[in-house]
Design an enzyme around this catalytic site. Structure first.
Site, mmCIF file in Angstrom:
data_model
loop_
_atom_site.group_PDB
_atom_site.id
_atom_site.type_symbol
_atom_site.label_atom_id
_atom_site.label_comp_id
_atom_site.label_asym_id
_atom_site.label_seq_id
_atom_site.Cartn_x
_atom_site.Cartn_y
_atom_site.Cartn_z
ATOM 1 N N ASP A 141 0.824 -1.219 0.000
ATOM 2 C CA ASP A 141 0.000 0.000 0.000
ATOM 3 C C ASP A 141 0.856 1.266 0.000
ATOM 4 O O ASP A 141 0.457 2.281 0.572
ATOM 5 C CB ASP A 141 -0.916 0.049 1.239
ATOM 6 C CG ASP A 141 -2.006 -1.001 1.196
ATOM 7 O OD1 ASP A 141 -2.293 -1.491 0.100
ATOM 8 O OD2 ASP A 141 -2.547 -1.327 2.261
ATOM 9 N N CYS A 198 -24.118 -15.512 -6.063
ATOM 10 C CA CYS A 198 -24.216 -14.907 -4.733
ATOM 11 C C CYS A 198 -24.046 -13.388 -4.811
ATOM 12 O O CYS A 198 -23.134 -12.878 -5.467
ATOM 13 C CB CYS A 198 -23.147 -15.491 -3.812
ATOM 14 S SG CYS A 198 -23.139 -14.794 -2.141
ATOM 15 N N CYS A 205 -24.546 -4.546 2.241
ATOM 16 C CA CYS A 205 -23.762 -3.332 2.507
ATOM 17 C C CYS A 205 -24.678 -2.261 3.096
ATOM 18 O O CYS A 205 -25.685 -1.894 2.480
ATOM 19 C CB CYS A 205 -23.129 -2.822 1.216
ATOM 20 S SG CYS A 205 -22.240 -1.250 1.431
ATOM 21 N N CYS A 221 -18.862 4.202 0.894
ATOM 22 C CA CYS A 221 -18.297 3.101 1.685
ATOM 23 C C CYS A 221 -17.954 3.569 3.101
ATOM 24 O O CYS A 221 -17.285 4.591 3.290
ATOM 25 C CB CYS A 221 -17.051 2.563 0.994
ATOM 26 S SG CYS A 221 -16.207 1.258 1.900
ATOM 27 N N CYS A 251 -19.210 -6.551 4.382
ATOM 28 C CA CYS A 251 -19.215 -7.321 3.136
ATOM 29 C C CYS A 251 -18.413 -8.611 3.283
ATOM 30 O O CYS A 251 -18.671 -9.592 2.581
ATOM 31 C CB CYS A 251 -18.692 -6.484 1.968
ATOM 32 S SG CYS A 251 -16.983 -5.931 2.128
#
Length: 379
Positions: A141, A198, A205, A221, A251
């Site tokens: 990251d 699915c 969410c 989000c 999620c």
């Protein structure tokens, strides 16, 4: 000196073994061709789904072109490190609305430095094993890297509809890291997408941030709203955040593949008592010095004290009504920044509305009891 095909195959086997010794639970190798990802990335950016995360757009398509980021790169070694802590207590922390919920990846020590150091050691082992200089660079990251498509190409899993990488033996509770290297190592094959029909992650969410399969609007989000967003949390999302003060795992919690997830064996990823199961009001009492001390070495520290207070204020507004909550919120008004003050006032209003609703409900119930007592038995 170039290595033969047999030597490269043997080296790859050694790399896999070294990775396991260094604490990685999975390793795969991919080429650097991400051309098919460029239109997807550009469309996502054009929709402004990255919100305030300008770093997603700042480097153009370099994110999908590893050789532009590190010239000479021929392969990317992707690794997986499981982080699910013991006694995760998901349901307990989410159902107790006066308890702070923190995404499980952030309950322990910050993973960035730990994984980067181990990737560096892996690169050094590779360099020591060959007879010529090897150029490598680790990433966790820390640069414009499309880590999930690379991990998918390397066979570490497939991209779920929530955009996280899923592994049939480990679910999605893991971190990813990459080692760019200038060796033509044998590559691994991608695995089959096994999400099927699915849509649990999409439907469950809280803020409907997964706007289409494999597409997340970061602006909606909860992880983005509580971690990446610098300013005020939009009013439309505040009540939906509940008691989540840093990130969101919903999620992943509903994903059937996570029933196969392995617990982390890393001591550094186990839950810290400073943030484990803490009452919202207890965390609300922290001053900035306490926040910095208690989050030392944690990913939580990156949001800073102001956003920490902002998030807790929202969670307190969502908590069940209690006079202590209103009192403690108001007590912080004088010293609070304008950003935090806005969220405190919203939270106080929410608490007051719940008080009024409770009072009204009590009066209604009392009236019903009085009426029922006065009615004839055959009424």
């Amino acid at each position: 000196m170039s290595l033969t095909s047999e030597q490269l195959i043997s080296l790859k086997q050694q790399i896999t073994s070294w990775a396991a010794e260094l604490g990685f639970q999975g390793l795969g190798i991919s080429d650097i061709d991400l051309a098919s990802e460029e239109p997807k990335l550009q469309a996502w950016l054009d929709q402004k789904y990255h919100g305030q995360m300008d770093y997603m757009a700042n480097h153009g398509m370099m994110r999908a072109r590893p050789a532009e980021l590190v010239p000479g790169t021929q392969r990317v070694i992707s690794v997986r490190m499981d982080y699910l802590p013991e006694d995760a207590n998901f349901s307990q922390d989410l159902s107790h609305k006066t308890t702070a919920y923190i995404s499980r990846y952030a309950m322990g020590r910050d993973y960035h430095k730990l994984m980067r150091n181990r990737l560096k050691k892996l690169g050094q082992k590779i360099s020591d094993a060959v007879e010529h200089s090897v150029q490598f660079r680790p990433f966790v990251d820390s640069a414009p890297v499309l880590e999930r498509p690379l991990a998918q190409k390397a066979g570490l899993g497939w991209e779920g509809k929530h955009t996280l990488i899923l592994n049939e033996n480990a679910g999605s509770w893991f971190f990813l890291g990459e080692l760019f290297i200038d060796l033509p190592l044998p590559i691994d094959e991608p695995v089959e997408d096994k999400c099927g029909s699915c849509v649990a992650c999409i439907t469950m969410c809280p803020t409907q941030a997964i706007v289409a399969p494999h597409t997340v609007d970061a602006n909606r989000c909860i992880s983005y709203l509580t971690i990446e967003l610098n300013g005020a949390i939009p009013i439309e999302f505040r009540s939906l955040i509940g008691n989540r003060i840093y990130g969101c795992d919903d999620c992943q919690l509903v994903c059937p593949w996570n029933r196969y997830a392995e617990l982390s064996c890393e001591d550094d990823f186990q839950k810290r008592k400073q943030v484990d199961g803490q009452a919202l009001l207890a965390l609300w009492q922290w001053d900035e010095a306490t926040f910095l001390k208690q989050t030392e070495g944690s990913a939580i520290r990156r949001i800073g004290f102001e956003r920490w207070q902002r998030n807790i204020a929202v969670a307190l507004g969502n908590a069940p009504y209690h006079t202590d909550i209103i009192q403690q919120l108001k007590r912080q008004l004088t010293a609070a920044s304008d950003l935090v003050k806005e969220h405190i006032l919203w939270a106080v209003e929410q608490q007051q509305n719940k008080k009024d609703a409770t009072t009204s409900d009590s009066k209604n119930k009392r009236l019903i009891r009085i009426i029922e007592k006065g009615l004839p038995r055959d009424a």
